[in-house]
Design a protein around this motif. Sequence first.
Motif, PDB file in Angstrom:
ATOM      1  N   MET A   1       0.830  -1.216   0.000  1.00  0.00           N
ATOM      2  CA  MET A   1       0.000   0.000   0.000  1.00  0.00           C
ATOM      3  C   MET A   1       0.856   1.256   0.000  1.00  0.00           C
ATOM      4  O   MET A   1       0.545   2.241  -0.673  1.00  0.00           O
ATOM      5  CB  MET A   1      -0.914   0.008   1.217  1.00  0.00           C
TER       6      MET A   1
ATOM      7  N   ARG B   1      -2.898   1.999  -3.019  1.00  0.00           N
ATOM      8  CA  ARG B   1      -4.019   1.186  -2.544  1.00  0.00           C
ATOM      9  C   ARG B   1      -4.664   0.411  -3.688  1.00  0.00           C
ATOM     10  O   ARG B   1      -4.947  -0.781  -3.586  1.00  0.00           O
ATOM     11  CB  ARG B   1      -5.083   2.090  -1.904  1.00  0.00           C
TER      12      ARG B   1
ATOM     13  N   PRO C   1      -6.234  -2.670   2.530  1.00  0.00           N
ATOM     14  CA  PRO C   1      -6.361  -1.717   1.419  1.00  0.00           C
ATOM     15  C   PRO C   1      -7.795  -1.306   1.121  1.00  0.00           C
ATOM     16  O   PRO C   1      -8.042  -0.154   0.752  1.00  0.00           O
ATOM     17  CB  PRO C   1      -5.753  -2.487   0.227  1.00  0.00           C
TER      18      PRO C   1
ATOM     19  N   LEU D   1      -8.646   2.548   1.336  1.00  0.00           N
ATOM     20  CA  LEU D   1      -9.032   3.215   0.091  1.00  0.00           C
ATOM     21  C   LEU D   1     -10.384   3.900   0.221  1.00  0.00           C
ATOM     22  O   LEU D   1     -10.527   5.080  -0.126  1.00  0.00           O
ATOM     23  CB  LEU D   1      -9.068   2.198  -1.054  1.00  0.00           C
TER      24      LEU D   1
ATOM     25  N   SER E   1      -5.943   6.439  -4.776  1.00  0.00           N
ATOM     26  CA  SER E   1      -6.284   7.304  -3.647  1.00  0.00           C
ATOM     27  C   SER E   1      -5.542   8.634  -3.748  1.00  0.00           C
ATOM     28  O   SER E   1      -4.303   8.650  -3.878  1.00  0.00           O
ATOM     29  CB  SER E   1      -5.915   6.622  -2.329  1.00  0.00           C
TER      30      SER E   1
ATOM     31  N   TRP F   1      -2.669   9.000  -1.161  1.00  0.00           N
ATOM     32  CA  TRP F   1      -1.430   8.321  -1.517  1.00  0.00           C
ATOM     33  C   TRP F   1      -0.687   9.083  -2.610  1.00  0.00           C
ATOM     34  O   TRP F   1       0.542   9.222  -2.566  1.00  0.00           O
ATOM     35  CB  TRP F   1      -1.733   6.894  -1.994  1.00  0.00           C
TER      36      TRP F   1
ATOM     37  N   GLY G   1      -0.989   2.680   6.104  1.00  0.00           N
ATOM     38  CA  GLY G   1      -0.762   1.479   5.319  1.00  0.00           C
ATOM     39  C   GLY G   1       0.056   0.434   6.067  1.00  0.00           C
ATOM     40  O   GLY G   1      -0.387  -0.701   6.270  1.00  0.00           O
TER      41      GLY G   1
END
Length: 553
Positions: A127, A132, A176, A180, A241, A244, A456
């Motif tokens: 992750m 994700r 995840p 997410l 995401s 991220w 994560g």
Amino acid sequence: MTTEEEQNTTRPPEAVPILKDDSTSGEIIVAPNGRTPGSDDPKEEDNLRENIHSSSTRGAVAQSLVAGAVFLLTTCCGIHVGYSAILLPQLKAGNSTLPTDDELGSWIASVQSIASPFGALLSGLLMDRWGRRATLILCTVPFTASWIILAFASHHAVILTARAMAGFASGLTIAPTQVLVGEISEPRIRGILTGTNFLSHSIGILLVYILGAFMEWNVVSGISAVLPLLSFVAFVLLPESPVWLVRHNKIEEAEKALRWLRGGGIQAKRELQQLVSRYRPEKVEGLMKNGGELTTKSISSCCQDLSKPHNLKPVIIVSLFYLIQVISGTYLVIFYAVDIITQAGKSEGLGLDRFLAAVLTGAARVFFAIVMCFLLMCMGRRPLLILAGLLQTLSAFSAGTFLYLKNRINITDYEFPACKPVIIASILVYVASNTCGYFSMPGIAMGELLPAKIRGSVGGYILAGTYLGFFVTTKIFPWLCDLLEVHGVFGLFGVTTAVGTFIMYLFLPESNGKSLLQIENYFWQPNFFWVGRKMVLSRRETKSEDYEMQVRR
């Protein structure tokens, strides 16, 4: 440590200039709480908050599509979780082509929990490094392979191998999906979208119960292979995401993803500004520590992050949440649904076919998962959990008491005609309250409470420990039933649920209607007990202002 460094460890990052706005001559400064400093107009502040936190129809549909892709994959996880409940009775039947005793059956039920921690540990690393969405795409491969292998299994070793593969895939999937959905959702609809993860889980359990009542276990496996293939296609078409992407300096991709997820450019830009404002200091700190190069988070850096109170506090709360889920019997009732009902009825039975009774518990779980999704929109997380925990405690004690009267005192139907209906009702209430509480709330807490910096990696570690707990409890459950009998097991579930609910009453913060950044800001405060903190705020008679501004006064 200098005075300045000490201050930096006890307060959230300050606002920094980040992006230009074409409609103004200067830079917009957005604080981590989403407010623009320097604005004296209350209406302007209210409009800004409403603009940030309200969801357009297009944005809500886009977020629902992402949740729908997750729905497909978590339904597959639910099928995997409930599969042993239909597999073991068929393998133990007299006409089975693969005769199975209790010891081997316990390994078939628990082997997935051995493999799941490895998937959970790997999910945290993947992750953080790949994202994700990419991790979830990878999850579909072992899921599909395990169901196909299981469909053609002709030996116990093959069944155990396929179950281990499915367990690995399940461990790789859970964190995840929760992260997410939590990161792409807006506060107003985050409750119902995160709740659909557990609705789909419940639907998967019910689906496998229904299929197992009419089909052979290997046919059910072949049908189950369709869902991960569909989810693979869905995830390929969806964005990553934004959280991220921002943390990995992919600002343009993050803005594109936010425009689609929010259904408009203005709100997407403002939310992007908040994300960059929050994570820029983290990025600068990481560059300074690594000689100007961005690197993947190591175990040592993760431990350093956990040494900070604002990171450690949510980790402790989420870890306790999952521990309570393990010891309160949440998944044991799912894994051994048919066996529990069979032992509860003993020779006389409960007046229901054992597979029909399992389907009934699965249907109750689905119905109350739907109810939970709507309750999450209109109730806080705390009151819903506490109410569900109290009902689960009472129903467990009720089931244990009446099972004791029926199986040990040998009360007959003539002496107490309502005994069997009360037992069935208690088990259904247990399943219903558990669905709204410890079945779903720990996952929601993981997606909401853990800071993005460790969400994560640490989320994967917590799930790995949880799956190890599932393995131990699943493996010893047959022995526990022999020792305490079914009525004693339900009594034990009642005690652990009561203690766990009291712990969550003390520690669990309310996250309903709060953005993820606002939730992170809460943990920068010195208070650890939520109850004490609420009392302080009520004595100060704080008004309904911004969440962060309340806790920082």
